[in-house]
Design a protein around this motif. Structure first.
Motif, PDB file in Angstrom:
ATOM      1  N   LEU A 199      -2.802   3.855  -9.319  1.00 36.94           N
ATOM      2  CA  LEU A 199      -1.879   3.481 -10.390  1.00 36.94           C
ATOM      3  C   LEU A 199      -2.558   3.523 -11.751  1.00 36.94           C
ATOM      4  O   LEU A 199      -1.951   3.949 -12.744  1.00 36.94           O
ATOM      5  N   TYR A 200      -3.801   3.102 -11.806  1.00 44.48           N
ATOM      6  CA  TYR A 200      -4.542   3.106 -13.065  1.00 44.48           C
ATOM      7  C   TYR A 200      -4.699   4.529 -13.593  1.00 44.48           C
ATOM      8  O   TYR A 200      -4.519   4.788 -14.790  1.00 44.48           O
ATOM      9  N   ARG A 201      -5.023   5.454 -12.702  1.00 43.93           N
ATOM     10  CA  ARG A 201      -5.261   6.839 -13.121  1.00 43.93           C
ATOM     11  C   ARG A 201      -3.962   7.594 -13.396  1.00 43.93           C
ATOM     12  O   ARG A 201      -3.900   8.402 -14.326  1.00 43.93           O
ATOM     13  N   TRP A 202      -2.934   7.350 -12.579  1.00 41.61           N
ATOM     14  CA  TRP A 202      -1.720   8.172 -12.640  1.00 41.61           C
ATOM     15  C   TRP A 202      -0.594   7.552 -13.463  1.00 41.61           C
ATOM     16  O   TRP A 202       0.305   8.264 -13.900  1.00 41.61           O
ATOM     17  N   VAL A 203      -0.641   6.244 -13.656  1.00 43.87           N
ATOM     18  CA  VAL A 203       0.437   5.588 -14.400  1.00 43.87           C
ATOM     19  C   VAL A 203      -0.101   4.886 -15.652  1.00 43.87           C
ATOM     20  O   VAL A 203       0.339   5.179 -16.764  1.00 43.87           O
ATOM     21  N   GLU A 204      -1.033   3.970 -15.469  1.00 43.13           N
ATOM     22  CA  GLU A 204      -1.492   3.157 -16.604  1.00 43.13           C
ATOM     23  C   GLU A 204      -2.083   4.007 -17.731  1.00 43.13           C
ATOM     24  O   GLU A 204      -1.614   3.944 -18.881  1.00 43.13           O
ATOM     25  N   LEU A 205      -3.117   4.798 -17.426  1.00 41.01           N
ATOM     26  CA  LEU A 205      -3.790   5.558 -18.482  1.00 41.01           C
ATOM     27  C   LEU A 205      -2.866   6.577 -19.154  1.00 41.01           C
ATOM     28  O   LEU A 205      -2.847   6.661 -20.395  1.00 41.01           O
ATOM     29  N   ILE A 256       2.347  -2.495 -20.357  1.00 39.08           N
ATOM     30  CA  ILE A 256       2.839  -3.428 -19.341  1.00 39.08           C
ATOM     31  C   ILE A 256       3.967  -2.845 -18.483  1.00 39.08           C
ATOM     32  O   ILE A 256       3.963  -2.954 -17.257  1.00 39.08           O
ATOM     33  N   LEU A 257       4.951  -2.223 -19.125  1.00 38.68           N
ATOM     34  CA  LEU A 257       6.195  -1.901 -18.422  1.00 38.68           C
ATOM     35  C   LEU A 257       6.084  -0.792 -17.374  1.00 38.68           C
ATOM     36  O   LEU A 257       6.628  -0.954 -16.274  1.00 38.68           O
ATOM     37  N   PRO A 258       5.441   0.353 -17.649  1.00 39.34           N
ATOM     38  CA  PRO A 258       5.499   1.455 -16.674  1.00 39.34           C
ATOM     39  C   PRO A 258       4.974   1.081 -15.295  1.00 39.34           C
ATOM     40  O   PRO A 258       5.656   1.316 -14.284  1.00 39.34           O
ATOM     41  N   VAL A 259       3.784   0.521 -15.213  1.00 41.58           N
ATOM     42  CA  VAL A 259       3.234   0.211 -13.895  1.00 41.58           C
ATOM     43  C   VAL A 259       3.989  -0.953 -13.260  1.00 41.58           C
ATOM     44  O   VAL A 259       4.164  -0.994 -12.031  1.00 41.58           O
ATOM     45  N   TYR A 260       4.474  -1.887 -14.060  1.00 42.44           N
ATOM     46  CA  TYR A 260       5.251  -3.000 -13.515  1.00 42.44           C
ATOM     47  C   TYR A 260       6.503  -2.486 -12.809  1.00 42.44           C
ATOM     48  O   TYR A 260       6.786  -2.861 -11.664  1.00 42.44           O
ATOM     49  N   TYR A 261       7.250  -1.634 -13.489  1.00 43.97           N
ATOM     50  CA  TYR A 261       8.476  -1.109 -12.891  1.00 43.97           C
ATOM     51  C   TYR A 261       8.180  -0.128 -11.765  1.00 43.97           C
ATOM     52  O   TYR A 261       8.962  -0.008 -10.816  1.00 43.97           O
ATOM     53  N   ALA A 262       7.054   0.578 -11.843  1.00 46.63           N
ATOM     54  CA  ALA A 262       6.683   1.493 -10.760  1.00 46.63           C
ATOM     55  C   ALA A 262       6.431   0.711  -9.473  1.00 46.63           C
ATOM     56  O   ALA A 262       6.911   1.106  -8.393  1.00 46.63           O
ATOM     57  N   VAL A 263       5.705  -0.384  -9.572  1.00 49.49           N
ATOM     58  CA  VAL A 263       5.436  -1.197  -8.380  1.00 49.49           C
ATOM     59  C   VAL A 263       6.719  -1.861  -7.878  1.00 49.49           C
ATOM     60  O   VAL A 263       6.973  -1.917  -6.674  1.00 49.49           O
ATOM     61  N   LEU A 264       7.537  -2.348  -8.791  1.00 58.27           N
ATOM     62  CA  LEU A 264       8.813  -2.946  -8.390  1.00 58.27           C
ATOM     63  C   LEU A 264       9.676  -1.929  -7.654  1.00 58.27           C
ATOM     64  O   LEU A 264      10.312  -2.263  -6.636  1.00 58.27           O
TER      65      LEU A 264
END
Length: 378
Positions: A331-337, A86-94
């Motif tokens: 984001l899915y490829r570079w952050v989420e996964l 949850i946290l990495p992509v959330y804070y990346a977008v923020l």
């Protein structure tokens, strides 16, 4: 075609139709925000409630299965998995939102000095509604669920399944009371929907309770359930009026029950499961979290590139959805996964160190071969 058994349900490793449900929910939310008044009949805002039901079901199912497999739920592993999911992509977008508005000199105009304390601490549902990154209020609700639910249900008093079921129903009653008393407003309905998903997971994990919902696992049950869900969604206001104006809770709860039954009815195959599991649905569903988060950034990108799409309408919603999906894919490829993989590595490494000495002790026994030439039982 037939219903599935409880053993077959427990043997399922994936629920592929849920990807399609996530995809529909995420796109509905984007259309609600950007398709304009002609599409209000779709009531796309209800997409977040679909997310809540699925979250409660999946999280509780995974926890119950880990408990059955290992004898207990590891809270450490649970929280690590959730944090890295949850946290990495959330804070990346923020960070992108903050940087964009700062560079444009609009940091204060969008009230970010007041909003950031809420966004940084996942108390988003208590922030002023209708603000930039405002859709993140759902993350505030879900984070509290992730923090409290596993500790409450899997550690306090070593609850058995028979105790968890009435306790979950009791919490749902409290959520209903909170909604009608005005104590927590929208959040109460959200918690009710999450708990509904939890209740479904508990029912399906229990052999006795599973028998009650087993008829709905027939593949042909999915189509009428889907029709009911669609009718409830598109007639929310009318249904609410029939019940004397419940602030939307009763029709949303009916919708949640339909979604719970839809989840059940797509376990055994059939045309609806196939439709919800096709590759385009799976593609969007896998990226639905990032898609949900980046929708406002995509809106800015579209408006500044094609100014005539600044007026909410169908064309704007379609273009914004496509742009948001491209961003979500990155984001899915570079952050989420990568972050999910890192979380898994942090979980498995300590377990590997603990099991290595035991494996070394058992090694002589593992070299014993059976008549077929395969290692015998340790």
């Amino acid at each position: 075609m037939r219903t599935i058994t409880h053993a077959e349900f427990l043997a399922l490793k994936r629920f592929p139709a849920l990807d399609g449900m996530r995809a529909i929910a995420a796109v509905m939310v984007v259309f609600f925000h950007f398709a304009g008044p002609n599409w209000k009949w779709l009531n796309g805002w209800i997409g977040v409630h679909l997310f809540f039901v699925l979250s409660g079901f999946l999280i509780t199912t995974l926890a119950l299965r880990e408990e059955s497999r290992a004898g207990k739920l590891s809270l450490r592993d649970f929280y690590l998995r959730r944090a890295f999911r949850i946290l990495p992509v959330y804070y990346a977008v923020l960070l992108v939102v903050v940087a964009f508005l700062w560079l444009r000199g609009e940091f204060t105009a969008y009230r970010l000095p007041d909003l950031l304390p809420y966004y940084l601490t996942f108390t988003n549902e208590w922030a002023m509604p209708g603000q930039i990154y405002g859709q993140s209020w759902t993350l505030g609700v879900e984070q509290k669920f992730y923090l409290v639910w596993p500790a409450l249900m899997f550690t306090v008093g070593a609850f058995t399944l028979k105790r968890r079921l009435p306790m979950t129903i009791g919490l749902m009653v409290l959520a209903v009371f909170g909604h009608f008393s005005g104590i927590s407003g929208l959040s109460a309905a959200a918690y009710f929907m999450i708990l509904l998903g939890c209740l479904l997971a508990l029912v399906m994990h229990s052999p006795g309770a599973f028998a009650v919902v087993r008829p709905f696992t027939h593949p042909l049950a999915a189509l009428p359930v889907l029709v009911v869900a669609a009718l409830v969604q598109t007639n929310i206001a009318e249904i609410d009026a029939v019940f004397g104006g419940s602030g939307g809770l009763i029709p949303v709860a009916l919708y949640g029950v339909a979604i719970a039954l839809l989840v059940t009815s797509t376990l055994g195959g059939g045309p609806v499961r196939w439709l919800l599991s096709v590759r385009p649905m799976a593609f969007v569903g896998e990226r639905s979290y990032s898609l949900y988060l980046v929708q406002e950034i995509a809106c800015f990108a579209v408006i500044y590139t094609i100014p005539r799409l600044s007026t909410p309408r169908l064309a704007a919603a379609v273009v914004i959805t496509l742009v948001a999906l491209v961003m979500a894919d990155l984001l899915y490829r570079w952050v989420e996964l990568p972050m999910i993989d890192l979380g898994r590595a942090l979980i498995t490494r300590p377990h590997a160190r603990k099991t290595a000495p035991a494996a070394a002790v058992r090694q002589p026994e593992l070299t014993t071969t059976s008549a077929g030439g395969l290692p015998g039982p340790p």
